[in-house]
Design an enzyme around this catalytic site. Structure first.
Site, mmCIF file in Angstrom:
data_model
loop_
_atom_site.group_PDB
_atom_site.id
_atom_site.type_symbol
_atom_site.label_atom_id
_atom_site.label_comp_id
_atom_site.label_asym_id
_atom_site.label_seq_id
_atom_site.Cartn_x
_atom_site.Cartn_y
_atom_site.Cartn_z
ATOM 1 N N SER A 176 45.228 35.724 40.542
ATOM 2 C CA SER A 176 44.136 35.884 41.499
ATOM 3 C C SER A 176 44.420 37.113 42.363
ATOM 4 C CB SER A 176 43.963 34.610 42.348
ATOM 5 O OG SER A 176 42.834 34.715 43.179
ATOM 6 N N THR A 177 44.575 36.951 43.667
ATOM 7 C CA THR A 177 44.784 38.084 44.569
ATOM 8 C C THR A 177 46.000 38.910 44.144
ATOM 9 O OG1 THR A 177 43.934 36.698 46.349
ATOM 10 C CG2 THR A 177 45.012 38.753 46.979
ATOM 11 N N HIS A 202 40.767 35.568 38.608
ATOM 12 C CA HIS A 202 39.622 35.297 39.467
ATOM 13 C C HIS A 202 38.901 36.611 39.751
ATOM 14 C CE1 HIS A 202 41.926 31.566 41.197
ATOM 15 N NE2 HIS A 202 41.421 31.338 39.990
ATOM 16 N N MET A 295 46.109 33.769 45.655
ATOM 17 C CA MET A 295 45.913 32.904 46.812
ATOM 18 C C MET A 295 45.442 31.527 46.347
ATOM 19 S SD MET A 295 43.693 33.743 50.243
ATOM 20 C CE MET A 295 42.147 33.992 49.376
ATOM 21 N N ASP A 298 45.221 27.255 42.328
ATOM 22 C CA ASP A 298 44.627 27.119 41.002
ATOM 23 C C ASP A 298 45.654 27.502 39.937
ATOM 24 O OD1 ASP A 298 42.650 26.701 39.061
ATOM 25 O OD2 ASP A 298 42.059 28.812 39.086
#
Length: 365
Positions: A176-177, A202, A295, A298
């Site tokens: 993600s991030t 993401h 972040m 997940d």
């Protein structure tokens, strides 16, 4: 805790007003100033010393990328990009993440007020998380209606009889991030005949195609945006389209990509937990799971399912992660066999891919 001090940089007076009001509504954030272009922003950074910058990608007098490049070279600081949902916006934002921006959020071309209201929790979380990162050089709180947090069960029930299918390792990656850059580092280190890799990052729908193209241009593997029913082959990497879950399924003769237009899982679509669960069920011990920077959490439970089904599992370590949320959650859950710096993960994956697959002969018989 001290408030995160934010400088909002955008050429639109309306965006500056709406974004500032939304950020100020969070008790942990204070907007200390606004700027209509990078030259004004440059002076205000010196005067106000903000913790985080929100930066529009396209502005007059100096474009956002040039400004970001100069900023990261001379005074590195956390920057969250504000991007448009266009192909041009995707290209510029991905480049900004390469330069050193921590994260991004998107704005539509219309109905800005409702968009910012609906996305307030996510945007504020990204800004506060950015304040805790270490960039590399080069309110009366408004109540937000949050949708229910669904597990991977909403897309794919957990298999009661997972097995090991196939004789080829398949690597499943979640991020993600900070993940767009982490995935680039990983894919650049992979040889052209590497085991197949399936990836959930993401990312918005408008961004996944350009992201896959960028990765294809920097990797010896063939990298593409995954298509429904596409066979999974060695030397190829498949990136989940934004807005659709990516699953790995066994069709009776080979593994294929399946796209699923189900609900958000862990408030994400695509979701890493969905990818990992499908991998655990359809590949079993022949899989390898990797959870990179990001972040939230997940992927943590999905990685644990992969490990419980015999797959080797890795997470990126805290020092090399932009945000040690997802990999940290997996590590605390006991979902990972190993914790490694980003630059060591590709080499370790190639070693693991050469190891015998436990249970492969039994499952094939």
């Amino acid at each position: 805790m001290e408030k995160v001090r934010v400088l909002v940089v955008d050429d639109s007076a309306l965006v500056r007003k709406l974004l500032s009001a939304m950020l100020d509504s969070d008790p942990g954030i204070e907007v200390v100033g606004v700027a209509a272009d990078p030259l004004i922003a440059r002076d205000k950074i010196k005067q106000l010393n903000p913790d985080v910058l929100t930066l529009d990608v396209e502005m007059p007098r100096m474009d956002g990328l040039t400004f970001l490049e100069n900023l990261m070279r001379l005074r590195p600081m956390p920057v969250v990009m504000v991007s448009s949902l266009t192909e041009r916006g995707a290209e510029v934002t991905l480049r900004a993440l390469e330069i050193g921006a921590v994260d991004f959020f998107t704005k539509p071309s219309s109905d800005l007020a409702n968009c910012f209201a609906e996305s307030a929790q996510e945007i504020c979380a990204k800004v506060k998380m950015a304040a805790r990162t270490r960039p590399r050089p080069y309110t009366q709180v408004q109540k937000i209606d949050v949708p229910p947090r669904l597990s991977a069960d909403a897309v794919l029930p957990r298999s009661q009889s997972p097995g090991t299918r196939g004789s080829t390792r398949i690597i499943a990656v979640g991020a993600s991030t900070g993940g767009t850059e982490a995935i680039r580092v990983l894919l650049e280190a992979m040889p052209p005949d590497a085991p197949p890799i399936v990836i959930t990052q993401h990312i918005p729908a408008a961004f996944s195609g350009p992201f896959a193209t960028r990765m294809n241009n920097c990797s010896a593997m063939r990298v593409c945006e995954a298509r429904d029913g596409q066979p999974i082959q060695p030397g190829h990497a498949y990136i989940a389209p934004g807005g659709e879950h990516l699953l790995v399924m066994w069709d009776g003769a080979k593994h294929v990509c399946r796209l699923h237009d189900g609900p958000q899982v862990n408030r994400h679509k695509p979701s890493v937990d969905v990818l990992f669960r499908s991998t655990a069920a359809s590949i079993g011990a022949a899989a390898i799971g990797v959870l990179l920077t990001g972040m939230g959490d997940d992927g943590a439970r999905g990685l644990l399912e992969m490990r419980e089904n015999g797959a080797p599992t890795l997470v990126q370590d805290e020092a090399s992660s932009v945000v040690w949320g997802m990999p940290g959650a997996a590590w605390k859950l006991g979902a990972a066999d190993e914790k490694l710096p980003l630059e060591d993960i590709a080499a370790r994956l190639l070693v693991l891919a050469q190891q015998p697959i436990a249970g492969a002969r039994r499952a094939a018989s």
